[in-house]
Design an enzyme around this catalytic site. Structure first.
Site, mmCIF file in Angstrom:
data_model
loop_
_atom_site.group_PDB
_atom_site.id
_atom_site.type_symbol
_atom_site.label_atom_id
_atom_site.label_comp_id
_atom_site.label_asym_id
_atom_site.label_seq_id
_atom_site.Cartn_x
_atom_site.Cartn_y
_atom_site.Cartn_z
ATOM 1 N N SER A 89 0.917 -1.232 -0.037
ATOM 2 C CA SER A 89 0.130 0.093 0.083
ATOM 3 C C SER A 89 0.979 1.259 -0.055
ATOM 4 C CB SER A 89 -0.968 0.080 1.364
ATOM 5 O OG SER A 89 -0.132 0.256 2.459
ATOM 6 N N ARG A 116 2.364 8.961 -6.313
ATOM 7 C CA ARG A 116 3.376 9.582 -7.442
ATOM 8 C C ARG A 116 4.621 10.159 -7.174
ATOM 9 N NH1 ARG A 116 -2.259 10.980 -8.390
ATOM 10 N NH2 ARG A 116 -2.969 9.774 -10.238
ATOM 11 N N ARG A 117 4.872 9.441 -5.897
ATOM 12 C CA ARG A 117 6.276 10.040 -5.544
ATOM 13 C C ARG A 117 7.502 8.950 -5.574
ATOM 14 N NH1 ARG A 117 4.525 13.508 -0.250
ATOM 15 N NH2 ARG A 117 2.677 14.595 -1.419
ATOM 16 N N GLY A 118 7.097 8.036 -6.143
ATOM 17 C CA GLY A 118 7.998 7.017 -6.468
ATOM 18 C C GLY A 118 8.297 5.792 -5.107
ATOM 19 N N LEU A 159 6.018 3.170 -4.164
ATOM 20 C CA LEU A 159 5.719 2.043 -4.773
ATOM 21 C C LEU A 159 6.858 1.333 -5.282
ATOM 22 C CD1 LEU A 159 4.006 -0.522 -5.035
ATOM 23 C CD2 LEU A 159 2.936 0.507 -7.172
ATOM 24 N N SER A 205 -4.704 -6.421 -6.196
ATOM 25 C CA SER A 205 -5.970 -5.661 -6.235
ATOM 26 C C SER A 205 -6.382 -4.932 -7.538
ATOM 27 C CB SER A 205 -6.050 -4.604 -5.043
ATOM 28 O OG SER A 205 -4.887 -3.790 -5.095
ATOM 29 N N TYR A 253 1.248 -4.282 -11.705
ATOM 30 C CA TYR A 253 2.341 -4.917 -11.427
ATOM 31 C C TYR A 253 3.211 -5.590 -12.711
ATOM 32 C CZ TYR A 253 1.190 -4.759 -6.521
ATOM 33 O OH TYR A 253 0.692 -4.253 -5.444
ATOM 34 N N PHE A 258 -3.725 -14.536 0.006
ATOM 35 C CA PHE A 258 -2.784 -14.197 0.936
ATOM 36 C C PHE A 258 -2.386 -12.760 1.120
ATOM 37 C CE2 PHE A 258 -0.274 -15.473 -2.754
ATOM 38 C CZ PHE A 258 0.425 -14.633 -3.153
#
Length: 413
Positions: free
Chosen positions: A87, A94-96, A98, A122, A127, A413
């Site tokens: 999360s 939008r700040r990198g 993730l 989700s 991904y 999971f």
């Protein structure tokens, strides 16, 4: 300004778990879970394999990994990081954040020496840019049990069924599950603690349905199958129209399997059997009298990422002999990029670096999609996702990568 927006990535400390998990819950809508469910995920979280993104003393991102063993074609159980609880706070999009967590996580998985990372998404669009391909699908359905009949195999009537308290037969049911794990790619070996997930049944989330029920199938006093389900009563002016909500069903042979399905079809005061997360080749499709009345729908399930291309491709076997040079692109994990010669058959495989000319060209994302045998390399080629360099190589590789049974993830999971 750059330092103002900087976030700190660090391994999760147990003392920070509540704030870390609260950030996750907020990112998924903010609806609080039951204390039962929260405690379960607290106990299952591997803090030494989880990371958090922190802006000062505020958690703004989360990403965890479970230590899984995943069945691959050929029956081997391969180490895989079960990526979970990902999360980013809405204030820090939008700040990198993730990308930084995915970068750190895949570096860690490589350092652990695990060839695979897997996840359920989700939002499936997210991904692919990190090299994950959709490797398994599952089927959901709503079967009209008033209009659909079953044709069961010989021996079905010899199977004894009985109700049992789910917790009291959990060990025996887990034994059945464990015996089935090597037979289907995509299945997870459940380590101690994960059996509790099978009993999770918060009262506040039943939406008018009963508590979790369990029926076991026995032969000669041995449990050879089980089903867990709930019943949601409903009445119309014409009479009862209840629903059976299937949680899971596993059996060691066709007769026990059919007996359990027949039981579910015949529960009094119900007219619909709701299924979820079933294999795309689930045998029930060949027992029903009218497949149209099952209202089957397919959706993505397990997303697969090869962290170590050579080790991953060597860990599985191949349906038909393969000898192919793969030109792999992998921008996010550049250690995988380049040419690999894969040689293998039903007994084993080797995959090594080579300077030989390429036979097929594809990205690591396509390798992840095809890895468990449920997505055809030929279909990916038809979509322009795999390029055939040597004529005939695509058909040969597609046959070798295929699986006799569809890969399947039985639970999330």
């Amino acid at each position: 300004m750059a330092s103002e927006w900087a976030t700190d990535l660090r391994v999760l400390r147990q003392d920070d778990w509540d704030e870390w998990y609260d950030n996750l819950i907020r990112a998924f809508g903010g609806v609080a879970e039951s204390s039962e469910e929260r405690e379960l995920w607290d106990s299952l979280t591997e803090t030494d394999r989880a990371i958090g993104a922190w802006d000062g003393d505020v958690c703004v991102g989360s990403a965890g990994a479970f230590s899984f063993r995943l069945t691959v074609p050929g029956g081997a159980s391969v180490r895989a990081a079960g990526v979970t609880m990902v999360s980013v706070a809405a204030t820090h999009r939008r700040r990198g954040v993730l990308t930084a967590m995915m970068r750190r996580q895949l570096d860690d998985v490589r350092e652990w020496g695990w060839p695979l990372a897997v996840l359920t998404a989700s939002e499936p669009v997210i991904y692919g840019r990190f090299g994950y391909g959709i490797g398994t699908y599952h089927v959901t359905g709503e079967i009209d049990t008033q209009q659909t009949r079953l044709s069961v195999p010989p021996g079905t009537d010899d199977v004894r069924l009985r109700y049992a308290k789910p917790a009291e037969v959990l060990g025996a049911c887990e034994d059945v599950y464990a015996r089935l794990v090597p037979s289907r790619p995509g299945m997870l070996a459940r380590t101690p603690g994960w059996e509790r997930l099978m009993l999770l049944d918060p009262e506040g989330e039943r939406d008018g349905a009963s508590a979790l029920q369990c029926v076991v199938a026995e032969r000669d006093g041995e449990i050879v199958g089980y089903t867990r389900f709930a019943v949601k009563p409903h009445w119309e002016h014409t009479g009862a129209q209840g629903k059976v909500l299937l949680r899971d069903l596993e059996a060691l042979d066709p007769a026990a399997y059919a007996a359990l399905w027949r039981f579910l079809f015949d529960i009094d005061l119900t007219s619909t059997l709701v299924t979820r997360m079933r294999p795309v080749d689930d045998a029930i499709q060949h027992l029903v009298s009218d497949i149209r009345r099952c209202s089957l729908r397919v959706r993505d399930s397990l997303h697969v990422r090869l962290v170590d291309v050579g080790a991953a491709l060597e860990a599985r076997t191949y349906q038909a002999p393969v000898d192919v040079v793969l030109e792999v692109t992998d921008e996010f994990c550049p250690w995988n990029a380049g040419r690999w010669r894969l040689t293998g058959d039903a007994k084993g495989a080797s995959c090594e670096r080579t300077n030989d000319a390429a036979d097929l060209a594809l990205s690591v994302r396509e390798l992840g999609a095809a890895y468990l045998g449920g997505v055809s390399l030929a279909a990916l080629g038809a979509a322009g996702r795999v390029r055939e360099v040597r004529r005939g190589a695509l058909a040969e590789a597609a046959l070798g990568f295929s699986s006799t049974v569809a890969p399947w993830l039985p639970h999330g999971f």
